[in-house]
Design a protein around this motif. Structure first.
Motif, PDB file in Angstrom:
ATOM      1  N   ASP A 126      -9.324   1.024  -0.524  1.00 49.05           N
ATOM      2  CA  ASP A 126      -8.848   1.853   0.594  1.00 49.05           C
ATOM      3  C   ASP A 126      -7.644   2.708   0.202  1.00 49.05           C
ATOM      4  O   ASP A 126      -7.456   3.798   0.735  1.00 49.05           O
ATOM      5  CB  ASP A 126      -8.532   1.004   1.839  1.00 49.05           C
ATOM      6  N   GLU A 159       0.810  -1.208   0.000  1.00 53.07           N
ATOM      7  CA  GLU A 159       0.000   0.000   0.000  1.00 53.07           C
ATOM      8  C   GLU A 159       0.852   1.271   0.000  1.00 53.07           C
ATOM      9  O   GLU A 159       0.581   2.229  -0.720  1.00 53.07           O
ATOM     10  CB  GLU A 159      -0.927  -0.022   1.228  1.00 53.07           C
ATOM     11  N   LEU A 205       0.838   4.273  -2.830  1.00 51.68           N
ATOM     12  CA  LEU A 205       0.548   5.658  -2.468  1.00 51.68           C
ATOM     13  C   LEU A 205       1.667   6.586  -2.924  1.00 51.68           C
ATOM     14  O   LEU A 205       1.415   7.659  -3.481  1.00 51.68           O
ATOM     15  CB  LEU A 205       0.359   5.774  -0.951  1.00 51.68           C
ATOM     16  N   GLU A 260      -7.582   6.804   0.627  1.00 49.53           N
ATOM     17  CA  GLU A 260      -6.483   7.502   1.297  1.00 49.53           C
ATOM     18  C   GLU A 260      -5.868   8.549   0.376  1.00 49.53           C
ATOM     19  O   GLU A 260      -5.565   9.666   0.786  1.00 49.53           O
ATOM     20  CB  GLU A 260      -5.425   6.482   1.727  1.00 49.53           C
ATOM     21  N   GLU A 284      -7.981  11.678   0.062  1.00 49.12           N
ATOM     22  CA  GLU A 284      -7.872  12.549   1.233  1.00 49.12           C
ATOM     23  C   GLU A 284      -6.609  13.397   1.194  1.00 49.12           C
ATOM     24  O   GLU A 284      -6.592  14.512   1.693  1.00 49.12           O
ATOM     25  CB  GLU A 284      -7.885  11.708   2.508  1.00 49.12           C
ATOM     26  N   SER A 285      -5.560  12.853   0.572  1.00 47.60           N
ATOM     27  CA  SER A 285      -4.289  13.580   0.551  1.00 47.60           C
ATOM     28  C   SER A 285      -4.272  14.696  -0.493  1.00 47.60           C
ATOM     29  O   SER A 285      -3.345  15.497  -0.542  1.00 47.60           O
ATOM     30  CB  SER A 285      -3.132  12.605   0.283  1.00 47.60           C
TER      31      SER A 285
END
Lengths: 474, 474
Positions: free
Chosen positions: A133, A108, A112, A137, A140-141
């Motif tokens: 997921d 993960e 990212l 994430e 959100e960033s």
């Protein structure tokens, strides 16, 4: 001043591929011999360090090309060596099937990190294949504008303009002087790729025209944008099919073009590099789907994956072959009486299939270019039937004479001619009608065209030939 | 300020096509009713005047598109109406088959007039299809530089870089300031299309680097070209294959690129619009050649032309079908004893053909992308044989059970399973080996691949099935 590298790009790429494969094979050999060692002092460690350095200098498209050409194990070894900051670009370049294998190998955190290097439109392109997921994430960033753009791109189908467009637009107002525009560009420090025009908008963001860089460069800097801009640009809508846009790029030799909403508001930009990818995908998809392959299979896919990819088409073919077999079954009595029929019937079916495939390929292609309309169906049908009739007489005649001589049976030769001609006429009729019907039903005329026409000419050919033989010979 | 035209390009084009077709049909109807009249006062004359005006406003690519979609007679009516000064551009845009019909309708004077509007590289593109004496007259009318360029372009194969490149280059020296470059461009008044970079050369014409327009725009005008230019550009050679260049354009997202001689001297320029055409032609040529069509057939070609276009493939197919028929002939005795064999044998052959086509399509495609080398032949072969074996057991099992139940003959079902499996293995073997051999012989692996694999799986399938049946059942 040093000389520029004066070599054909294709050769340079092949050299790079050969170099990487060689290193990977030497590594494998060393591992087999001396065991798996990766410390710096070992021979393996030094090979790896050299390879890593070489990779840093390569274009991400070249690395993608090399990854695609490697079997799974070596592919993943190489993937581990690639600098993390190129990961995102490379993931965008590789084919879907290869991307899946690379993503499966990343945790993960790595995903990212790779995704953070990407623009909104690129993120959206990858999002479908990332774990849920990770996508959350990532979202959100992002800042609000970026997040809105990713959402917007995701709201369109994969092949619609809204999903393909990027957001790297440089916009200007129509009442400023070219001199001001030039100063403004200089302040930007970096301009988007493939930018051959600036977009001219008003205070509400409505597109008023485009300012080609060419015109910016040759015109008097005192002139206003409005005097110089083009006011009839080719524009696209986000809900348009990407491939239609690609055809317009091709037709009008565009490099970039604005995307606007219904009210004329500028929302994005299309560029030729994305369009070229679409053209490539479309035509290749056509080749593959005719043979019953999906686009996602890569040549190093596992045996089970390949079977899963190809089974549907084989199953369809099995059913049509079974139907043809039952047609023959109806005439078993005739074949028992005259066994030559069994030997001759595949000729009638085979030539019909070949001829029908020629017709359907041409019609499907003309449809893709939108040159076939219901208005000219009759004309096309008449022409194809004419071709079929003449071919039937000629080739049916040839094979009829051969059958006559071979079996010393004149009437059998005549039945061959009749059956060949009728089956070619059937092939022409179906070759025109099948794709027309598919389009009327809103389906892709290429998909399955070959299997359908072959099914018709097989069963039809057996029926016509064995039927005529039963009527006239027995 | 008026609004820009906010419509999808595809819709606009379809509207134009519909408009032209409608006018042409009304003209035809009027001619039928009132006789052929073209004076200005007549209804026909007015329709023509309206149509002519509308055509003047259209992009030459749009007119080319409309011409391609019209049957011959209407196409020539429209062609007469097109402004002479657009003739050259339109001839370049239309497909080869349509161009031939248009040129056949023009006299020498008209062709010369059309050709005079073209650049050297465009002239060279047309030259092959023009009458010899027209070409000679044209060459004489050119100045020395232009004539040299046309000659140079003609000295390469149609699909080599040297024949595709244009000569519209803007060159600068490396020791001047960007400011000077900007002033120089302004004096040119008009810049070439698709120009995203300037070429930097020394006094001998040797390429030293490229200056992307982007860098010209964002850098300090005081800076020298040498400080800002890129010194590792992708360059092409005139003897390179055009399609290799197109793939490099695709891979590195190029818009334009320099063409240099072996010694590094700049001689021309490639642009993305030409590359897109090459990609389109290549992939479409593949689709068509698989079905045994040449590229030149357009859907309104005459019946005789179509027959000439397609006969070679049909003849090959006739031979292979005849061979398959003789294989069956060898087993006529067996079929007489057990007529179920005649009904079941096309299933074995058909599934083999389908599966073989899947394999060969994928291998040919991987070869086109240069991902298959002799180094990984064994691995590929092993995989394809694995897929074939499993498919043979599964699908052979299904159809074997069906055959057993249908004919109430258990051993017949077992023979079906065995024959299916063996024929699928043969299909996989040939699907890998045929394209590999074609490439080793220096031939295009796509051409004829489908016919060859089908010939193998037909004859092979009949032989395997009837042979097994003769051995074990009779």
């Amino acid at each position: 001043m040093s000389e520029i590298e004066n070599k054909k790009p294709q050769e340079r790429l092949q050299e790079r591929f050969a170099y990487v494969t060689e290193i990977l094979q030497r590594l494998q050999a060393l591992d087999d011999e001396q065991g798996f060692r990766r410390d710096e002092a070992s021979e393996q460690g030094q090979l790896l360090a050299g390879l890593r350095e070489r990779l840093t200098a390569l274009h991400s498209a070249d690395i993608a090309y090399i990854l695609e050409g490697l079997p799974l194990e070596e592919r993943l070894t190489l993937w581990q060596l690639v600098q993390a900051e190129s990961d995102g670009d490379i993931l965008l370049e590789v084919s879907d099937a290869v991307r899946e294998t690379l993503l499966a190998d990343m945790d993960e955190e790595e995903i990212l990190a790779a995704a953070r290097e990407l623009d909104a439109d690129e993120l959206a392109e990858l999002a479908a294949e990332l774990p849920q997921d990770v996508v959350l994430e990532l979202m959100e960033s992002l800042d609000a504008l970026q997040r809105e753009r990713v959402r917007s791109a995701l709201s369109y189908e994969e092949d619609q303009v809204g999903a393909i467009m990027d957001f790297e637009m440089v916009t200007v107002r129509e009442d400023v002087a070219l001199e001001v525009v030039l100063r403004y560009l200089r302040r930007l420090k970096e301009l988007p790729d493939q930018m051959d025009k600036l977009f001219v908008i008003d205070h509400a963001g409505i597109l008023k025209g485009v300012l080609p860089i060419k015109r910016l460069l040759v015109n008097d800097p005192e002139k206003k944008v409005a005097e110089v801009m083009a006011t009839d640009p080719v524009v696209f809508h986000p809900d348009e099919e990407g491939i239609d846009a690609a055809e317009a790029f091709e037709r009008y030799n565009l490099v970039s073009a604005p995307v606007v909403e219904k009210n004329g508001k500028l929302i994005g930009r299309l560029t030729i590099d994305e369009m070229v990818d679409l053209i490539r995908e479309e035509t290749e998809g056509e080749v593959l789907s005719r043979a019953g392959l999906r686009e996602e299979e890569d040549i190093f896919a596992s045996v089970w994956k390949s079977i899963a990819n190809r089974w549907a088409w084989l199953a369809v073919n099995l059913v049509t072959a079974f139907v043809a077999s039952r047609v023959i079954g109806m005439f078993e009595g005739s074949i028992e009486k005259l066994v030559a029929l069994a030997a001759l019937m595949p000729i009638v079916a085979g030539i019909g299939g070949n001829s029908g495939n020629q017709t359907i390929t041409m019609i499907v292609r003309a449809m893709a270019l939108e040159q076939v309309s219901t208005g000219n169906t009759n004309r096309l049908l008449k022409k194809e039937l004419g071709v079929a009739f003449i071919n039937g007489i000629i080739w049916g005649g040839v094979i009829g004479v051969v059958a006559w001589l071979l079996y010393d049976y004149f009437a059998l030769g005549m039945v061959m001619i009749g059956a060949m001609t009728l089956n070619l006429l059937l092939a022409a009729l179906m070759g025109v009608l099948i794709p027309m019907t598919m389009v009327r039903l809103g389906r892709d005329p290429a998909l399955g065209s070959s299997v359908m026409i072959t099914a018709m000419t097989d069963s039809g050919g057996f029926f016509i030939f064995l039927g005529l033989a039963t009527l006239f010979l027995l």
